[in-house]
Write a protein that holds these residues in place. Structure first.
Motif, mmCIF file in Angstrom:
data_model
loop_
_atom_site.group_PDB
_atom_site.id
_atom_site.type_symbol
_atom_site.label_atom_id
_atom_site.label_comp_id
_atom_site.label_asym_id
_atom_site.label_seq_id
_atom_site.Cartn_x
_atom_site.Cartn_y
_atom_site.Cartn_z
ATOM 1 N N UNK A 121 23.979 44.347 51.431
ATOM 2 C CA UNK A 121 25.004 43.929 50.474
ATOM 3 C C UNK A 121 26.384 44.029 51.101
ATOM 4 N N UNK A 122 27.307 43.340 50.468
ATOM 5 C CA UNK A 122 28.703 43.329 50.881
ATOM 6 C C UNK A 122 29.521 43.891 49.717
ATOM 7 N N UNK A 123 30.585 44.597 50.017
ATOM 8 C CA UNK A 123 31.442 45.133 48.963
ATOM 9 C C UNK A 123 32.846 44.564 49.107
ATOM 10 N N UNK A 124 33.357 43.992 48.023
ATOM 11 C CA UNK A 124 34.739 43.521 47.953
ATOM 12 C C UNK A 124 35.535 44.572 47.189
ATOM 13 N N UNK A 125 36.667 44.985 47.756
ATOM 14 C CA UNK A 125 37.379 46.143 47.220
ATOM 15 C C UNK A 125 38.856 45.822 47.013
ATOM 16 N N UNK A 126 39.375 46.273 45.860
ATOM 17 C CA UNK A 126 40.803 46.256 45.574
ATOM 18 C C UNK A 126 41.255 47.695 45.381
ATOM 19 N N UNK A 154 44.627 37.915 45.975
ATOM 20 C CA UNK A 154 43.622 37.450 46.928
ATOM 21 C C UNK A 154 43.809 38.090 48.300
ATOM 22 N N UNK A 155 45.042 38.169 48.742
ATOM 23 C CA UNK A 155 45.307 38.716 50.065
ATOM 24 C C UNK A 155 45.061 40.208 50.187
ATOM 25 N N UNK A 156 44.820 40.885 49.063
ATOM 26 C CA UNK A 156 44.612 42.325 49.099
ATOM 27 C C UNK A 156 43.144 42.725 48.920
ATOM 28 N N UNK A 157 42.250 41.729 48.882
ATOM 29 C CA UNK A 157 40.820 42.028 48.779
ATOM 30 C C UNK A 157 40.299 42.424 50.154
ATOM 31 N N UNK A 158 39.712 43.610 50.250
ATOM 32 C CA UNK A 158 39.127 44.079 51.502
ATOM 33 C C UNK A 158 37.610 43.923 51.450
ATOM 34 N N UNK A 159 37.039 43.531 52.584
ATOM 35 C CA UNK A 159 35.590 43.341 52.683
ATOM 36 C C UNK A 159 34.976 44.506 53.447
ATOM 37 N N UNK A 160 33.964 45.126 52.854
ATOM 38 C CA UNK A 160 33.258 46.235 53.487
ATOM 39 C C UNK A 160 31.795 45.852 53.668
ATOM 40 N N UNK A 161 31.300 45.957 54.901
ATOM 41 C CA UNK A 161 29.917 45.590 55.190
ATOM 42 C C UNK A 161 29.848 44.597 56.329
ATOM 43 N N UNK A 162 28.639 44.427 56.857
ATOM 44 C CA UNK A 162 28.439 43.532 58.005
ATOM 45 C C UNK A 162 28.011 42.149 57.548
#
Length: 244
Positions: A146-151, A128-136
């Motif tokens: 849209x929003x992107x969740x990245x591992x 969970x702590x390593x999920x990065x959020x990309x987008x406004x």
């Protein structure tokens, strides 16, 4: 002297000591084991083995929910208790009890270690702590953003074939009327080579994605659906890698 030929007399003689030799050998082995088990230097070996297994497990401890370590904990506790009882029992005539305690401790230690290795190889990993959020943010249903969740690769160091993702969706303005009853999100796995079937989740809902072949990164697109004029904040509150 042996007699050749037929007849009821028989020409093969069973050695009268055949079974006796096996019995003597078994008794010798048993006596050696008893002497070893009862030897003062052997009292600590099961306990040392159990403690070494605990230290080794602690050095390699993976992440994940505590429930997957229950069996390991039970077996480890049993091995330590049996080994401690073996150390404390100093009565010289309790060879059977001491032998049973030693055997139980060693078997529980081995069983616990094998169970731990199974968790290391196939257990759940909390990333969970390593999920990065990309987008406004905030998101709404009008701008079609849209929003992107990245591992990325460090989170995927241990190979697992599925990802369980829990999403929190909250009103951007907590003081205003809530939009949660009319809100959902569509999640799409964007990673190349994996199935990209979209999944709808409600606020606080969970989606499970098959990751397929091991990839260097996992990307999940988030598209918000909500009532007109509503603006929402989205974040991952749980991300667990696991094997199906």
């Amino acid at each position: 002297m042996s007699r050749a030929g037929g007849g009821g007399g028989g020409d093969v003689y069973n050695s009268p000591t055949a079974h006796g030799d096996h019995s003597i050998a078994a008794n010798d082995i048993r006596n050696v084991i008893i002497r070893w088990v009862m030897h003062p230097s052997a009292r600590w070996l099961p306990l040392l083995l159990a403690c070494a297994a605990v230290v080794a497990a602690g050095a390699r401890w993976p992440d994940g929910p505590a429930r997957q370590y229950v069996l390991w904990g039970v077996l480890t506790g049993l091995s330590l208790l049996a080994a401690a009882a073996r150390v404390l029992d100093r009565r010289p005539r309790d060879a059977l009890v001491i032998g049973v305690l030693s055997l139980v401790s060693v078997l529980a230690t081995v069983g616990g270690w094998l169970t731990f290795q199974q968790v290391v190889a196939h257990g759940e990993i909390d990333v969970t702590g390593q999920v990065r959020t990309e987008g406004r943010q905030p998101l709404d249903d009008e701008a079609h953003r849209t929003l992107t969740l990245r591992l990325d690769a460090p989170a995927l160091a241990e190979p697992r074939d599925a990802l369980r993702l829990t999403l929190a969706i909250a009103d951007h303005d907590p003081a205003g009327p809530t939009c949660l009853p009319d809100t959902r999100a569509t999640l799409s796995l964007l990673t190349s080579g994996a199935a990209a079937q979209p999944t709808d989740v409600r606020p606080g809902g969970t989606a499970d994605f098959s990751l397929g072949a091991r990839a260097g990164a996992v990307r999940i697109g988030v598209r918000l659906h909500t009532a007109r004029g509503c603006r929402m904040d989205v974040r991952a509150t749980g991300a667990v890698l696991h094997d199906k």
